[in-house]
Design a protein around this motif. Structure first.
Motif, PDB file in Angstrom:
ATOM      1  N   GLN A  66      -1.226  10.847 -10.181  1.00 45.01           N
ATOM      2  CA  GLN A  66      -2.222   9.328  -9.150  1.00 45.01           C
ATOM      3  C   GLN A  66      -1.311   8.833  -8.263  1.00 45.01           C
ATOM      4  OE1 GLN A  66      -2.012   6.060 -12.195  1.00 45.01           O
ATOM      5  NE2 GLN A  66      -3.473   4.994 -11.491  1.00 45.01           N
ATOM      6  N   ILE A  67      -2.099   8.592  -6.967  1.00 42.29           N
ATOM      7  CA  ILE A  67      -0.859   7.649  -6.151  1.00 42.29           C
ATOM      8  C   ILE A  67      -2.254   6.152  -5.300  1.00 42.29           C
ATOM      9  CG2 ILE A  67      -1.187   7.982  -3.619  1.00 42.29           C
ATOM     10  CD1 ILE A  67      -1.389  10.843  -3.557  1.00 42.29           C
ATOM     11  N   ILE A  68      -1.600   5.165  -6.020  1.00 37.13           N
ATOM     12  CA  ILE A  68      -0.884   4.200  -5.627  1.00 37.13           C
ATOM     13  C   ILE A  68      -0.784   3.897  -4.558  1.00 37.13           C
ATOM     14  CG2 ILE A  68      -1.571   1.325  -6.645  1.00 37.13           C
ATOM     15  CD1 ILE A  68      -1.584   2.604  -9.313  1.00 37.13           C
ATOM     16  N   ILE A  69      -1.773   2.611  -3.705  1.00 40.32           N
ATOM     17  CA  ILE A  69      -0.590   2.062  -1.886  1.00 40.32           C
ATOM     18  C   ILE A  69      -2.420   0.712  -2.157  1.00 40.32           C
ATOM     19  CG2 ILE A  69      -0.807   2.922   0.514  1.00 40.32           C
ATOM     20  CD1 ILE A  69      -1.773   5.983   0.038  1.00 40.32           C
ATOM     21  N   ILE A  70      -0.948  -0.058  -1.999  1.00 39.44           N
ATOM     22  CA  ILE A  70      -1.492  -1.390  -1.407  1.00 39.44           C
ATOM     23  C   ILE A  70      -0.188  -1.922  -0.687  1.00 39.44           C
ATOM     24  CG2 ILE A  70      -0.879  -4.105  -2.681  1.00 39.44           C
ATOM     25  CD1 ILE A  70      -0.537  -2.571  -5.301  1.00 39.44           C
ATOM     26  N   SER A  71      -1.010  -2.681   0.613  1.00 41.30           N
ATOM     27  CA  SER A  71      -1.117  -3.365   1.497  1.00 41.30           C
ATOM     28  C   SER A  71      -2.117  -4.647   1.947  1.00 41.30           C
ATOM     29  CB  SER A  71      -0.870  -2.256   2.506  1.00 41.30           C
ATOM     30  OG  SER A  71      -0.419  -3.364   4.021  1.00 41.30           O
ATOM     31  N   PHE A  72      -1.498  -5.463   2.632  1.00 41.04           N
ATOM     32  CA  PHE A  72      -2.415  -7.184   3.188  1.00 41.04           C
ATOM     33  C   PHE A  72      -2.075  -7.514   4.575  1.00 41.04           C
ATOM     34  CE2 PHE A  72      -1.575  -7.858  -1.414  1.00 41.04           C
ATOM     35  CZ  PHE A  72      -2.591  -7.907  -2.177  1.00 41.04           C
ATOM     36  N   ASP A  73      -2.893  -6.822   5.127  1.00 43.83           N
ATOM     37  CA  ASP A  73      -3.083  -7.827   6.030  1.00 43.83           C
ATOM     38  C   ASP A  73      -2.712  -9.897   7.141  1.00 43.83           C
ATOM     39  OD1 ASP A  73      -5.318  -9.128   6.585  1.00 43.83           O
ATOM     40  OD2 ASP A  73      -6.258  -7.858   7.505  1.00 43.83           O
ATOM     41  N   LYS A  74      -3.278  -9.889   8.064  1.00 46.95           N
ATOM     42  CA  LYS A  74      -1.741 -10.839   8.550  1.00 46.95           C
ATOM     43  C   LYS A  74      -2.969 -11.962   7.798  1.00 46.95           C
ATOM     44  CE  LYS A  74      -3.662 -10.954  12.744  1.00 46.95           C
ATOM     45  NZ  LYS A  74      -3.656 -10.372  14.241  1.00 46.95           N
ATOM     46  N   ASN A  75      -4.293 -11.393   7.413  1.00 38.92           N
ATOM     47  CA  ASN A  75      -5.168 -12.179   7.273  1.00 38.92           C
ATOM     48  C   ASN A  75      -5.894 -12.655   5.620  1.00 38.92           C
ATOM     49  OD1 ASN A  75      -6.035 -13.285   9.322  1.00 38.92           O
ATOM     50  ND2 ASN A  75      -7.582 -11.767  10.453  1.00 38.92           N
ATOM     51  N   ASP A  76      -4.642 -11.647   4.731  1.00 35.05           N
ATOM     52  CA  ASP A  76      -4.958 -11.544   3.560  1.00 35.05           C
ATOM     53  C   ASP A  76      -5.426 -10.639   3.011  1.00 35.05           C
ATOM     54  OD1 ASP A  76      -2.026 -12.349   2.682  1.00 35.05           O
ATOM     55  OD2 ASP A  76      -2.789 -14.608   2.084  1.00 35.05           O
ATOM     56  N   LYS A  77      -6.470  -9.841   3.911  1.00 35.84           N
ATOM     57  CA  LYS A  77      -7.126  -8.677   3.544  1.00 35.84           C
ATOM     58  C   LYS A  77      -6.583  -7.431   2.571  1.00 35.84           C
ATOM     59  CE  LYS A  77     -10.988  -6.215   5.340  1.00 35.84           C
ATOM     60  NZ  LYS A  77     -12.163  -5.690   5.554  1.00 35.84           N
ATOM     61  N   LEU A  78      -6.679  -6.991   1.430  1.00 42.03           N
ATOM     62  CA  LEU A  78      -6.221  -6.007   1.219  1.00 42.03           C
ATOM     63  C   LEU A  78      -6.290  -4.458   1.766  1.00 42.03           C
ATOM     64  CD1 LEU A  78      -4.441  -5.583  -1.568  1.00 42.03           C
ATOM     65  CD2 LEU A  78      -6.283  -5.849  -3.106  1.00 42.03           C
ATOM     66  N   LEU A  79      -5.604  -4.111   1.505  1.00 42.51           N
ATOM     67  CA  LEU A  79      -5.776  -2.610   1.155  1.00 42.51           C
ATOM     68  C   LEU A  79      -5.308  -2.224   0.641  1.00 42.51           C
ATOM     69  CD1 LEU A  79      -5.209  -0.003   4.707  1.00 42.51           C
ATOM     70  CD2 LEU A  79      -3.812   0.050   1.852  1.00 42.51           C
ATOM     71  N   TYR A  80      -6.220  -1.412  -0.012  1.00 44.59           N
ATOM     72  CA  TYR A  80      -5.751  -0.857  -1.692  1.00 44.59           C
ATOM     73  C   TYR A  80      -6.811   0.920  -1.971  1.00 44.59           C
ATOM     74  CZ  TYR A  80      -5.594  -0.902  -7.155  1.00 44.59           C
ATOM     75  OH  TYR A  80      -5.748  -0.500  -8.065  1.00 44.59           O
ATOM     76  N   TYR A  81      -5.899   1.797  -2.624  1.00 46.65           N
ATOM     77  CA  TYR A  81      -6.120   3.287  -2.908  1.00 46.65           C
ATOM     78  C   TYR A  81      -5.590   2.964  -3.658  1.00 46.65           C
ATOM     79  CZ  TYR A  81      -6.184   7.913  -1.949  1.00 46.65           C
ATOM     80  OH  TYR A  81      -6.756   9.285  -2.273  1.00 46.65           O
TER      81      TYR A  81
END
Length: 799
Positions: free
Chosen positions: A779-794
């Motif tokens: 299982q691979i989980i990746i999380i990040s937010f951009d400067k506008n708090d839009k969520l990157l999620y995998y």
């Protein structure tokens, strides 16, 4: 979500708004005083074995964005009796932080709980703290932890909008609750209690949590729901009493927006004077007043109320006297989660112990990524709470929901999620309190970073309005000179300071050249102003229990974890043996701890089985703790602590409260909690042994008690402050080493953990890890937010 659109509409005819009515004032109160935070912790695993590290990444949210309210997060580990075992103080940057708990061999096998919260959250109900059940196993414990799979369940029924009115067709949600795993299949039917053989409606579960049916109730009738699971367990529920007068709210969703229909019965002036109010995250986004005297009205709420983003909308209907009479929660844009996904370049090998990696294609919007790779067992029943489900569901609703992550997956069932929301109620505020003008009691204000209050005495007396010189130094920082002046009561303050290493504070008084120094008698004791808050509520119930059978068969996942513990111990032992071979012992060392114990202890406090901590020659890290009892957490088997209402640590040994002694005189916890650790020479933990029973004995330093390495140092007034806790770095196995090659079965679950992966020297962020010996389901989980708090999620499983 940022509030951009507020709709003020008039349904079926125009009507003038009054100059700030009761609802206006209540909404103003809501928006000004009810801003709240919620916490989600991503853990590297769900179950642990002593010797493991718990790696966690924290996300603190305000609504659906990362919070900027708090800079400090407290994460605490409790045993099942609510004894505080350990805690971490985590620095937050843009709502994110990370940390580690080290699970010592002193922990008994049992269910433990992680709690996470900010001090700002303490102004609101405790039920919104993050609480997670955590099984921890210890092969040396006398008892074994087992999961009771014969789970009992309860159920309840919830009419849409909370009203059950004569002759109005009403959707009803059926909700199952269970401590453990609910039945996979269940169904039921509705009867009139006077005609038990006639089924008025039937239903089948949409998932393990909910089902729905529709019924047109009749006044004077009593309706019952009969529910049966796939094992034949039955439960009968009585539906709410049917009332003659009231209003029902029905919501549906389509491409145009949220369609709502109001249906009233026995209303003197129809719907005239009624109001509709919509809120998202305690912010007004929609309002409509109704003029019609008809008993029905309908309209559409545009999805722009949520900026076309995913959100939970609360719709409340107020009557002509501005009292709330119906409420409904609805998920806006359920199929449009508006997430970014990373572009990944894989280099994967499925062979046992093979090296693997993947690159995350860099972009200008994301600089740091949280990355977790772990081996999972597909045979395990999935009960996962992800960042997505915490952000939109479990962070705001406190009733137990089995596998909440399912509602945010690609194949999610929107009807089931809607049924969940029919059965829930928004508890972050209540309209009755708002309309009455009540506000929360703000006992805790958000503070930037850490702050300390220092009590300054000279020769034991307070010295107000005196100049004090402070030198601040950590191991990896330069000295910082800070002049301070005591206030009228003799206190100084260190405000808004950030440090994640022990901070040594040296201090002395200003003096004229011709005056003798008074600094030898100067003393400063600091109290943290940003500090943890005792947990007053009961911990959640659990479906785990302890049994006295040490030979019980462990489930496969725990067996692998225990094997991994054995592997790690084997590697440690191999490395220690190698080290011993390289060291030639030339003389027998003097046992300084035994000498110290002999010097300080009387016969009454002597015991062959006591646990002794020497703070003169060893354990110098103790000075980084706020007090000695906090430092003792998790360091002696059977010794646990609870906090009283004043924040004092109260010790217990094997479940019984232990006595506290200072230089062999009985004292209370408040005296020990305020005792500077620099004044302590030794701590002795006695477990129902000797003449004092269960006790923690603390001994202060005598004039001659100086550590060997400090004997030649110039005397300086100093103390050590503990700041934020740094996380431990996750280590990959040394697959080339002889110790690892001796392992016959690599059963690691966590293959890779990095709470802040970023570009390295201009290269794309790269995650590198080695397979265990199975390498089947990663299982691979990746999380990040951009400067506008839009969520990157995998969150995917790679086979």
């Amino acid at each position: 979500m940022r509030k951009s659109f507020i709709f003020f509409l008039y349904v079926v005819g125009m009507m003038q708004f009054k100059a700030q009515d009761k609802i206006d004032k209540a909404i103003q109160n809501l928006e000004q005083n009810y801003t709240q935070e919620k916490v989600y912790l991503l853990l590297d695993k769900d179950k642990y074995v002593v010797g493991d590290n718990i790696y966690f990444k924290s996300f603190v949210l305000n609504g659906y964005n990362r919070s900027t309210i708090s800079n400090t997060l407290f994460v605490e580990l409790y045993d099942h009796s609510k004894n505080l075992v350990d805690k971490r103080t985590i620095a937050l940057k843009n709502g994110e932080g990370d940390g580690t708990f080290v699970l010592t061999e002193a922990l008994k096998e049992d269910v433990y709980y992680l709690r996470a919260y900010t001090t700002w959250m303490a102004n609101f109900p405790e039920e919104f703290n993050f609480i997670k059940e955590l099984p921890i196993y210890n092969p040396n414990s006398e008892q074994r932890l087992v999961l009771d799979k014969n789970t009992k369940w309860t159920a309840n029924v919830f009419p849409e909008s909370g009203t059950f009115i004569d002759n109005i067709p009403t959707k009803v949600a059926v909700r199952l609750y269970s401590q453990g795993i609910p039945p996979t299949s269940w169904s039921g039917y509705i009867i009139d209690s006077e005609k038990p053989n006639e089924k008025l409606a039937t239903f089948k579960n949409l998932d393990q949590n909910v089902s729905v049916f529709t019924i047109t109730p009749k006044i004077g009738k009593t309706y019952k729901a009969i529910i049966e699971d796939n094992k034949g367990t039955k439960q009968t529920l009585t539906l709410p009493t049917v009332v003659n007068s009231g209003i029902n709210l029905q919501l549906t969703n389509d491409a145009k927006g949220i369609n709502y229909k109001l249906a009233g019965n026995d209303l003197a002036q129809g719907l005239q004077g009624y109001s509709i109010v919509g809120t998202i995250n305690n912010q007004l986004v929609y309002r409509a007043n109704i003029k019609t005297t008809a008993s029905e009205a309908s309209s559409v709420i545009p999805t722009k109320v949520s900026n076309d983003e995913t959100a939970v909308l609360q719709i409340t209907i107020f009557d002509e006297k501005q009292n709330p009479v119906a409420q409904r929660l609805f998920f806006v844009n359920p199929k449009k989660l508006n997430l970014d996904e990373p572009t990944l370049a894989f280099s994967m090998n499925n062979e046992p112990r093979a090296f693997n990696s993947f690159d995350i294609e860099p972009d200008d919007d994301h600089t740091n990524y949280t990355v977790l790779v772990k081996e999972i067992s597909p045979s395990e029943t999935k009960n996962e709470n992800t960042l997505l489900s915490a952000q939109w569901l479990t962070g705001d609703f406190t009733s137990p929901i089995f596998n909440p992550s399912q509602y945010f997956e690609k194949n999610a069932n929107p009807e089931a999620f809607d049924a969940i929301l029919i059965s829930e109620k928004w508890k972050r505020f209540d309209w009755e309190s708002l309309l009455a003008g009540k506000t929360p009691e703000f006992n805790y204000k958000p503070q930037k970073n850490l702050s300390f209050k220092g009590k300054v005495t000279n020769n034991g007396r307070f010295i107000p309005n005196k100049n004090i010189n402070l030198l601040l130094k950590t191991e990896n920082s330069d000295k910082s000179f800070v002049p301070a002046v005591t206030d009228d009561k003799g206190f100084i303050y260190l405000d808004n300071i950030y440090f994640d290493e022990p901070l040594t504070v040296s201090y002395y008084l200003n003096k004229d050249k011709n005056q003798s120094s008074d600094s030898d008698n100067l003393n400063i004791s600091f109290e943290a102003l940003v500090k943890s808050i005792p947990y007053k509520s009961a911990l959640p119930s659990t479906n785990y229990r302890l049994v006295n059978d040490k030979n019980i068969v462990q489930d496969p996942a725990i067996a692998k974890a225990l094997q991994n513990r054995k592997n790690n111990k084997g590697i440690d032992d191999f490395n220690k043996e190698t080290l011993i071979e390289e060291v030639k012992v030339t003389a027998k060392k003097v046992d300084k701890k035994a000498e110290l114990d002999k010097e300080l202890s009387s016969g009454k406090f002597s015991s062959m089985n006591a646990t002794i901590f020497d703070l003169v020659n060893e354990n110098q890290d103790a000075r980084t703790s706020q007090n000695i009892l906090q430092w003792l957490q998790g360091r002696a088997a059977g010794l646990t602590f609870t906090m009283d209402s004043s924040g004092n640590y109260i010790p217990s040994i094997r479940g019984s409260q232990a006595s506290l002694f200072l230089d062999e005189m009985p004292v209370d916890a408040s005296m020990i909690n305020s005792l500077p650790i620099s004044n302590i020479a030794m701590v002795k933990v006695l477990k129902n042994d000797g003449l004092v029973g269960n006790a923690v004995a603390i001994y202060t330093r005598r004039g001659n008690m100086i550590a060997e390495e400090d004997k030649d140092k110039e005397k300086i007034n100093k103390l050590v402050l503990k700041g934020y806790d740094k996380s431990l770095e996750f280590e990959l196995p040394d697959t080339t080493g002889d110790a690892y090659k001796k392992i016959t079965k690599d059963t690691r679950e966590t293959l890779y953990w990095n709470p802040s992966l970023s570009e390295d020297g201009g290269l794309a962020p790269r995650a590198k890890f080695f397979n265990n010996d199975e390498a089947k389901n990663r299982q691979i989980i990746i999380i990040s937010f951009d400067k506008n708090d839009k969520l990157l999620y995998y969150n995917e499983i790679i086979k």
